[in-house]
Scaffold this motif. Sequence first.
Motif, PDB file in Angstrom:
ATOM      1  N   UNK A   1      -0.608   0.162   4.095  1.00  0.00           N
ATOM      2  CA  UNK A   1       0.395   0.448   5.105  1.00  0.00           C
ATOM      3  C   UNK A   1       0.184   1.798   5.748  1.00  0.00           C
ATOM      4  N   UNK A   2       1.224   2.278   6.438  1.00  0.00           N
ATOM      5  CA  UNK A   2       1.134   3.565   7.121  1.00  0.00           C
ATOM      6  C   UNK A   2       2.469   4.294   7.017  1.00  0.00           C
ATOM      7  N   UNK A   3       2.449   5.564   7.369  1.00  0.00           N
ATOM      8  CA  UNK A   3       3.651   6.381   7.359  1.00  0.00           C
ATOM      9  C   UNK A   3       3.632   7.282   8.572  1.00  0.00           C
TER      10      UNK A   3
END
Length: 76
Positions: free
Chosen positions: A69-71
């Motif tokens: 995922x990403x942030x």
Amino acid sequence: MMNIADDAINIINGKTRLTVSGDLTIARDKAGLANALALYKALGAIVDSLQNNASLPEKLADEPPKPTGSADNPFI
């Protein structure tokens, strides 16, 4: 943990990995020879240990695992 040339090279033995860090200049003198021999001996012991391990896996999993995922970047 092993140090070569007064902490110029540090070898840290973890559970699944060994870390070699530092910066070592080997001069063309007796002190340089001593440093080179210490590094040679340490690396030789590492290679011998790996070669003599019958249960050596092909590759260890990444440690820590790769992020999924990403942030959002909190700095922009």
